[in-house]
Scaffold this motif. Structure first.
Motif, PDB file in Angstrom:
ATOM      1  N   PHE A 107      -9.568   2.788  -7.735  1.00  0.00           N
ATOM      2  CA  PHE A 107      -9.448   2.328  -9.116  1.00  0.00           C
ATOM      3  C   PHE A 107     -10.675   1.493  -9.466  1.00  0.00           C
ATOM      4  CE2 PHE A 107      -5.080   2.324  -7.265  1.00  0.00           C
ATOM      5  CZ  PHE A 107      -4.650   3.493  -7.872  1.00  0.00           C
ATOM      6  N   ASP A 108     -11.206   1.713 -10.649  1.00  0.00           N
ATOM      7  CA  ASP A 108     -12.379   0.959 -11.093  1.00  0.00           C
ATOM      8  C   ASP A 108     -12.020  -0.350 -11.782  1.00  0.00           C
ATOM      9  OD1 ASP A 108     -14.208   2.868 -10.145  1.00  0.00           O
ATOM     10  OD2 ASP A 108     -13.934   4.075 -11.958  1.00  0.00           O
ATOM     11  N   SER A 109     -10.769  -0.457 -12.252  1.00  0.00           N
ATOM     12  CA  SER A 109     -10.346  -1.665 -12.958  1.00  0.00           C
ATOM     13  C   SER A 109      -8.847  -1.874 -12.766  1.00  0.00           C
ATOM     14  CB  SER A 109     -10.650  -1.550 -14.453  1.00  0.00           C
ATOM     15  OG  SER A 109      -9.812  -0.563 -15.035  1.00  0.00           O
ATOM     16  N   ILE A 110      -8.410  -3.071 -13.056  1.00  0.00           N
ATOM     17  CA  ILE A 110      -6.982  -3.366 -12.983  1.00  0.00           C
ATOM     18  C   ILE A 110      -6.228  -2.527 -14.006  1.00  0.00           C
ATOM     19  CG2 ILE A 110      -5.246  -5.169 -13.342  1.00  0.00           C
ATOM     20  CD1 ILE A 110      -7.347  -7.150 -12.222  1.00  0.00           C
ATOM     21  N   ASP A 111      -6.794  -2.382 -15.193  1.00  0.00           N
ATOM     22  CA  ASP A 111      -6.133  -1.569 -16.226  1.00  0.00           C
ATOM     23  C   ASP A 111      -5.967  -0.124 -15.779  1.00  0.00           C
ATOM     24  OD1 ASP A 111      -5.801  -3.695 -17.960  1.00  0.00           O
ATOM     25  OD2 ASP A 111      -7.634  -3.284 -19.083  1.00  0.00           O
ATOM     26  N   GLN A 112      -6.972   0.430 -15.128  1.00  0.00           N
ATOM     27  CA  GLN A 112      -6.863   1.793 -14.628  1.00  0.00           C
ATOM     28  C   GLN A 112      -5.779   1.876 -13.556  1.00  0.00           C
ATOM     29  OE1 GLN A 112     -10.164   3.302 -12.349  1.00  0.00           O
ATOM     30  NE2 GLN A 112      -9.335   5.381 -12.290  1.00  0.00           N
ATOM     31  N   ALA A 113      -5.747   0.913 -12.659  1.00  0.00           N
ATOM     32  CA  ALA A 113      -4.724   0.897 -11.610  1.00  0.00           C
ATOM     33  C   ALA A 113      -3.326   0.821 -12.218  1.00  0.00           C
ATOM     34  CB  ALA A 113      -4.957  -0.276 -10.667  1.00  0.00           C
ATOM     35  N   LYS A 114      -3.125  -0.068 -13.194  1.00  0.00           N
ATOM     36  CA  LYS A 114      -1.814  -0.197 -13.836  1.00  0.00           C
ATOM     37  C   LYS A 114      -1.421   1.100 -14.526  1.00  0.00           C
ATOM     38  CE  LYS A 114      -1.674  -5.178 -14.473  1.00  0.00           C
ATOM     39  NZ  LYS A 114      -1.636  -6.311 -15.368  1.00  0.00           N
ATOM     40  N   SER A 115      -2.369   1.735 -15.187  1.00  0.00           N
ATOM     41  CA  SER A 115      -2.101   2.989 -15.872  1.00  0.00           C
ATOM     42  C   SER A 115      -1.698   4.085 -14.882  1.00  0.00           C
ATOM     43  CB  SER A 115      -3.336   3.416 -16.668  1.00  0.00           C
ATOM     44  OG  SER A 115      -3.131   4.665 -17.274  1.00  0.00           O
ATOM     45  N   GLU A 116      -2.411   4.185 -13.771  1.00  0.00           N
ATOM     46  CA  GLU A 116      -2.110   5.225 -12.795  1.00  0.00           C
ATOM     47  C   GLU A 116      -0.815   4.948 -12.034  1.00  0.00           C
ATOM     48  OE1 GLU A 116      -5.258   7.022 -10.582  1.00  0.00           O
ATOM     49  OE2 GLU A 116      -6.724   6.560 -12.157  1.00  0.00           O
ATOM     50  N   VAL A 117      -0.530   3.681 -11.760  1.00  0.00           N
ATOM     51  CA  VAL A 117       0.736   3.335 -11.120  1.00  0.00           C
ATOM     52  C   VAL A 117       1.890   3.633 -12.078  1.00  0.00           C
ATOM     53  CG1 VAL A 117       2.162   1.425 -10.255  1.00  0.00           C
ATOM     54  CG2 VAL A 117      -0.215   1.683  -9.488  1.00  0.00           C
ATOM     55  N   PHE A 118       1.712   3.297 -13.363  1.00  0.00           N
ATOM     56  CA  PHE A 118       2.727   3.624 -14.373  1.00  0.00           C
ATOM     57  C   PHE A 118       2.994   5.127 -14.370  1.00  0.00           C
ATOM     58  CE2 PHE A 118       3.781   5.327 -18.509  1.00  0.00           C
ATOM     59  CZ  PHE A 118       4.873   4.565 -18.892  1.00  0.00           C
ATOM     60  N   GLU A 119       1.941   5.925 -14.429  1.00  0.00           N
ATOM     61  CA  GLU A 119       2.119   7.380 -14.466  1.00  0.00           C
ATOM     62  C   GLU A 119       2.784   7.892 -13.188  1.00  0.00           C
ATOM     63  OE1 GLU A 119      -0.546  11.388 -14.953  1.00  0.00           O
ATOM     64  OE2 GLU A 119      -1.159   9.598 -16.055  1.00  0.00           O
ATOM     65  N   TYR A 120       2.379   7.339 -12.043  1.00  0.00           N
ATOM     66  CA  TYR A 120       2.967   7.766 -10.781  1.00  0.00           C
ATOM     67  C   TYR A 120       4.471   7.483 -10.765  1.00  0.00           C
ATOM     68  CZ  TYR A 120       4.081   8.310  -5.880  1.00  0.00           C
ATOM     69  OH  TYR A 120       4.685   8.714  -4.710  1.00  0.00           O
ATOM     70  N   ILE A 121       4.853   6.262 -11.120  1.00  0.00           N
ATOM     71  CA  ILE A 121       6.268   5.874 -11.035  1.00  0.00           C
ATOM     72  C   ILE A 121       7.092   6.495 -12.155  1.00  0.00           C
ATOM     73  CG2 ILE A 121       7.880   3.940 -11.245  1.00  0.00           C
ATOM     74  CD1 ILE A 121       5.799   2.230  -9.745  1.00  0.00           C
ATOM     75  N   GLU A 122       6.684   6.256 -13.384  1.00  0.00           N
ATOM     76  CA  GLU A 122       7.513   6.612 -14.534  1.00  0.00           C
ATOM     77  C   GLU A 122       7.503   8.104 -14.858  1.00  0.00           C
ATOM     78  OE1 GLU A 122       9.563   4.533 -15.702  1.00  0.00           O
ATOM     79  OE2 GLU A 122       8.736   2.602 -15.056  1.00  0.00           O
ATOM     80  N   VAL A 123       6.415   8.776 -14.566  1.00  0.00           N
ATOM     81  CA  VAL A 123       6.334  10.201 -14.885  1.00  0.00           C
ATOM     82  C   VAL A 123       6.593  11.049 -13.644  1.00  0.00           C
ATOM     83  CG1 VAL A 123       4.859  12.047 -15.779  1.00  0.00           C
ATOM     84  CG2 VAL A 123       4.749   9.755 -16.796  1.00  0.00           C
ATOM     85  N   PHE A 124       5.796  10.846 -12.594  1.00  0.00           N
ATOM     86  CA  PHE A 124       5.904  11.707 -11.427  1.00  0.00           C
ATOM     87  C   PHE A 124       7.101  11.362 -10.538  1.00  0.00           C
ATOM     88  CE2 PHE A 124       4.721  12.568  -6.947  1.00  0.00           C
ATOM     89  CZ  PHE A 124       4.807  13.949  -6.992  1.00  0.00           C
ATOM     90  N   TYR A 125       7.146  10.145 -10.006  1.00  0.00           N
ATOM     91  CA  TYR A 125       8.151   9.804  -9.001  1.00  0.00           C
ATOM     92  C   TYR A 125       9.576   9.900  -9.544  1.00  0.00           C
ATOM     93  CZ  TYR A 125      10.358   7.512  -5.051  1.00  0.00           C
ATOM     94  OH  TYR A 125      11.152   7.235  -3.970  1.00  0.00           O
ATOM     95  N   ASN A 126       9.832   9.302 -10.693  1.00  0.00           N
ATOM     96  CA  ASN A 126      11.190   9.290 -11.226  1.00  0.00           C
ATOM     97  C   ASN A 126      11.626  10.622 -11.836  1.00  0.00           C
ATOM     98  OD1 ASN A 126      11.796   6.658 -10.486  1.00  0.00           O
ATOM     99  ND2 ASN A 126      11.205   5.793 -12.457  1.00  0.00           N
ATOM    100  N   ARG A 127      10.693  11.375 -12.397  1.00  0.00           N
ATOM    101  CA  ARG A 127      11.080  12.564 -13.164  1.00  0.00           C
ATOM    102  C   ARG A 127      10.784  13.895 -12.486  1.00  0.00           C
ATOM    103  NH1 ARG A 127       8.768  10.492 -18.988  1.00  0.00           N
ATOM    104  NH2 ARG A 127      10.126   8.668 -19.105  1.00  0.00           N
ATOM    105  N   ILE A 128       9.799  13.919 -11.592  1.00  0.00           N
ATOM    106  CA  ILE A 128       9.358  15.199 -11.037  1.00  0.00           C
ATOM    107  C   ILE A 128       9.525  15.282  -9.521  1.00  0.00           C
ATOM    108  CG2 ILE A 128       7.358  16.723 -10.723  1.00  0.00           C
ATOM    109  CD1 ILE A 128       6.304  15.580 -13.427  1.00  0.00           C
TER     110      ILE A 128
END
Length: 147
Positions: A107-128
């Motif tokens: 991750f290049d920034s904290i914002d990027q990390a938060k965005s990717e963690v959000f996508e991992y948890i909320e989109v991929f992990y929980n739904r797919i």
């Protein structure tokens, strides 16, 4: 991240393996774990007596965190000292997160990390993401079938 550590506190609904609360920050603090717990409590209808299990980290033993549990009618449960098997579902989640997200890049920034963690948890992990424990369906699908 490239030049610093980020810390993730997570609350999982063990019934469905759904991540119901999480918080990410540059320090592992009691406030971080409280944010994850508050998110979980706001997103679920919990009843008095709900058991909230964690490891024995100082953040989970802190008075403020324990007070938050009590104020919401929750009971605290903690792993035995140095026994990762007591928290196997969370250990598995963090293992998968590292393999499927963290080790795949940086991750290049904290914002990027938060965005990717959000996508991992909320989109991929929980739904797919399928879980063998759930009969190879996602947590969201499992909850829908059980509703």
């Amino acid at each position: 991240m490239r030049d610093r550590w980020l810390y993730l506190a997570v609350v999982m609904d063990l019934y469905s393996r759904r991540i119901v609360g999480w918080a990410l920050d540059v320090q592992m603090t009691e406030e971080l774990t409280q944010r994850a717990l508050k998110m979980a409590l706001m997103g679920r209808e919990s009843k008095p007596g709900l058991i909230v299990h964690s490891d024995r980290g100082v953040q989970y033993r802190a008075q403020g965190y324990q007070d938050l549990l009590l104020a919401n009618g929750c009971r605290s449960s903690m792993s035995r000292q140095a026994n990762c098997w007591d928290n196997a579902a969370m250990e598995s989640f963090f293992s998968r997160l590292k393999v499927e997200l963290v080790y795949a890049g940086s991750f290049d920034s904290i914002d990027q990390a938060k965005s990717e963690v959000f996508e991992y948890i909320e989109v991929f992990y929980n739904r797919i993401r399928r879980h063998s424990t759930l009969g190879y369906i996602s947590p969201e699908e499992y909850e829908r079938k059980c509703a």
